[in-house]
Design a protein around this motif. Structure first.
Motif, PDB file in Angstrom:
ATOM      1  N   GLY A 177      34.338  40.802  44.427  1.00 33.44           N
ATOM      2  CA  GLY A 177      34.508  39.546  45.148  1.00 33.44           C
ATOM      3  C   GLY A 177      35.552  39.680  46.229  1.00 33.44           C
ATOM      4  N   GLN A 178      35.734  38.587  46.971  1.00 32.42           N
ATOM      5  CA  GLN A 178      36.682  38.582  48.077  1.00 32.42           C
ATOM      6  C   GLN A 178      37.508  37.297  48.030  1.00 32.42           C
ATOM      7  N   VAL A 179      38.745  37.389  48.507  1.00 31.79           N
ATOM      8  CA  VAL A 179      39.609  36.228  48.693  1.00 31.79           C
ATOM      9  C   VAL A 179      39.848  36.072  50.184  1.00 31.79           C
ATOM     10  N   LEU A 180      39.513  34.886  50.715  1.00 32.10           N
ATOM     11  CA  LEU A 180      39.610  34.631  52.151  1.00 32.10           C
ATOM     12  C   LEU A 180      40.727  33.648  52.452  1.00 32.10           C
ATOM     13  N   ASP A 181      41.325  33.810  53.621  1.00 35.54           N
ATOM     14  CA  ASP A 181      42.366  32.900  54.081  1.00 35.54           C
ATOM     15  C   ASP A 181      41.757  31.525  54.348  1.00 35.54           C
ATOM     16  N   THR A 182      42.458  30.459  53.925  1.00 38.79           N
ATOM     17  CA  THR A 182      41.931  29.108  54.113  1.00 38.79           C
ATOM     18  C   THR A 182      42.131  28.582  55.528  1.00 38.79           C
ATOM     19  N   GLY A 183      42.851  29.342  56.376  1.00 43.64           N
ATOM     20  CA  GLY A 183      43.042  28.922  57.761  1.00 43.64           C
ATOM     21  C   GLY A 183      42.023  29.492  58.712  1.00 43.64           C
ATOM     22  N   ASP A 184      41.814  30.821  58.635  1.00 41.41           N
ATOM     23  CA  ASP A 184      40.882  31.445  59.582  1.00 41.41           C
ATOM     24  C   ASP A 184      39.829  32.309  58.892  1.00 41.41           C
ATOM     25  N   ALA A 185      39.769  32.256  57.571  1.00 46.02           N
ATOM     26  CA  ALA A 185      38.723  32.919  56.783  1.00 46.02           C
ATOM     27  C   ALA A 185      38.738  34.437  56.884  1.00 46.02           C
ATOM     28  N   HIS A 186      39.872  35.042  57.279  1.00 43.80           N
ATOM     29  CA  HIS A 186      39.916  36.502  57.237  1.00 43.80           C
ATOM     30  C   HIS A 186      40.086  36.957  55.782  1.00 43.80           C
ATOM     31  N   VAL A 187      39.652  38.176  55.510  1.00 40.45           N
ATOM     32  CA  VAL A 187      39.702  38.705  54.152  1.00 40.45           C
ATOM     33  C   VAL A 187      41.144  39.074  53.801  1.00 40.45           C
ATOM     34  N   LYS A 188      41.682  38.408  52.787  1.00 44.36           N
ATOM     35  CA  LYS A 188      43.044  38.684  52.346  1.00 44.36           C
ATOM     36  C   LYS A 188      43.081  39.727  51.238  1.00 44.36           C
ATOM     37  N   GLU A 189      41.997  39.783  50.461  1.00 44.09           N
ATOM     38  CA  GLU A 189      41.973  40.739  49.363  1.00 44.09           C
ATOM     39  C   GLU A 189      40.536  41.011  48.946  1.00 44.09           C
ATOM     40  N   MET A 190      40.231  42.287  48.735  1.00 42.82           N
ATOM     41  CA  MET A 190      38.954  42.699  48.160  1.00 42.82           C
ATOM     42  C   MET A 190      39.201  43.019  46.688  1.00 42.82           C
ATOM     43  N   LEU A 191      38.435  42.396  45.819  1.00 40.14           N
ATOM     44  CA  LEU A 191      38.575  42.636  44.395  1.00 40.14           C
ATOM     45  C   LEU A 191      37.537  43.662  43.966  1.00 40.14           C
ATOM     46  N   THR A 192      37.997  44.764  43.392  1.00 40.15           N
ATOM     47  CA  THR A 192      37.096  45.862  43.044  1.00 40.15           C
ATOM     48  C   THR A 192      37.197  46.187  41.560  1.00 40.15           C
ATOM     49  N   ALA A 193      36.156  46.812  41.054  1.00 42.30           N
ATOM     50  CA  ALA A 193      36.120  47.192  39.633  1.00 42.30           C
ATOM     51  C   ALA A 193      37.004  48.414  39.415  1.00 42.30           C
ATOM     52  N   PRO A 194      37.923  48.356  38.454  1.00 47.34           N
ATOM     53  CA  PRO A 194      38.781  49.517  38.185  1.00 47.34           C
ATOM     54  C   PRO A 194      38.091  50.581  37.343  1.00 47.34           C
ATOM     55  N   LEU A 195      36.891  50.275  36.804  1.00 51.71           N
ATOM     56  CA  LEU A 195      36.205  51.217  35.917  1.00 51.71           C
ATOM     57  C   LEU A 195      34.736  50.846  35.823  1.00 51.71           C
ATOM     58  N   ASP A 196      33.969  51.713  35.169  1.00 52.39           N
ATOM     59  CA  ASP A 196      32.563  51.425  34.904  1.00 52.39           C
ATOM     60  C   ASP A 196      32.452  50.434  33.742  1.00 52.39           C
TER      61      ASP A 196
END
Length: 321
Positions: free
Chosen positions: A271-290
């Motif tokens: 998933g992604q976390v976007l800034d509430t002002g200009d919708a730029h990507v603040k953080e990409m959430l990635t799987a740490p394992l299988d």
């Protein structure tokens, strides 16, 4: 089928609170299975599952497909007051009924409600509670057993009969000792916490899946004569083995790319976390394992440090013995 009043609490400003149940089997038959639905005002799906289960059991009883020598009780809702005004907890003091067991008949309001309910559902061989999690979100449907002593070991084995994808073993924290599930076990009832896919909404597809699992368990226990196709060979997990993926940097809009049950690989975007002002990507959430996605945050906004996903690692998967 008999509709019965299990407990009534007089209130000073509104009509009395009455907890109603639906009973199947002979009135003098041994207590076999009790199913309890919502205790919180936003557990709409849990209430619906129980209400529709009453309908299905009523049909089976009419067809002679239920054992009259085994008593079954279904309680769709315990906290109608909170549901009527869309509050999760008891509206007067914001207390949680499922943190008040075994209850106290001379105590505060929610203690009295817990006492009245527990007296009604005590003494059954098996107890099934439709639960919700403290984090709002979507779950892979599953059944949990809280460790309350030797009875829980057998309960974990019995839980396979539901046919859920997962059977989760949970070590109790301090507040778990005041839940219905834990106290059921202390008094000799095999207790199972069933988690539906989500709460606060209504999905007949999700409800049918959970109802089918409950009916499979009832069939396994000889309560109904109703064989359902499908079901899973359950994978047993320890709750402590689930891996949290948190929003670490900042809060914002939350967009998810995966659903509960999906298989993911290490490094895959969840998933992604976007800034509430200009919708730029603040953080990409990635799987740490299988593993597989066990839980997803669903609200459109997320706060920093909130759990966004829970993953079931492949290395912890084991089929119940």
């Amino acid at each position: 089928m008999r509709k019965i009043n299990l407990y009534t609490l007089d209130t000073p400003y509104r009509e009395p609170l009455t907890i109603r149940g639906y009973e199947f089997g002979r009135a003098d038959a041994p207590k076999c299975v009790a199913v309890v639905g919502s205790m919180r005002g936003n557990e709409v799906e849990q209430t619906y599952v129980c209400a529709d289960l009453v309908r299905r059991l009523g049909t089976l009883e009419e067809k002679g497909a239920m054992d009259p020598g085994r008593r079954v009780l279904v309680v769709p809702s315990v906290n109608a007051f909170s549901m009527n005004i869309a509050k999760r907890f008891w509206p007067v003091d914001n207390t949680d009924i499922n943190r008040m067991f075994p209850g106290y008949d001379l105590g505060e309001t929610t203690q009295r409600i817990a006492d009245g309910l527990f007296r009604a559902v005590q003494g059954y061989d098996y107890g099934i509670q439709l639960c919700s999690f403290y984090l709002p979100g979507d779950f892979q449907p599953h059944v949990r057993v809280t460790d309350a002593g030797p009875i829980s070991l057998q309960s974990l084995q019995l839980a396979e009969a539901f046919g859920f994808p997962y059977v989760v073993a949970k070590k109790p924290s301090s507040f778990d000792t005041t839940t219905l599930n834990y106290n059921w076990q202390v008094w000799g009832t095999h207790a199972f916490s069933v988690f539906v896919r989500d709460m606060g909404s209504l999905s007949t597809r999700n409800a049918d899946e959970v109802e089918d699992c409950i009916l499979r368990f009832l069939d396994d226990r000889g309560v109904v004569k109703f064989t359902l196709p499908g079901g899973f060979r359950s994978t047993r997990l320890d709750e402590a083995g689930l891996v949290d993926v948190r929003c670490e940097r900042a809060g914002g809009f939350f967009l998810r790319d995966v659903e509960p049950g999906e298989r993911v690989r290490a490094g895959q975007t969840l998933g992604q976390v976007l800034d509430t002002g200009d919708a730029h990507v603040k953080e990409m959430l990635t799987a740490p394992l299988d593993g597989r996605v066990f839980f997803c945050h669903v609200d459109p906004l997320i706060n920093q440090y909130t759990i966004a996903f829970k993953l079931a690692p492949e290395t912890t998967w084991s089929h119940s013995q």
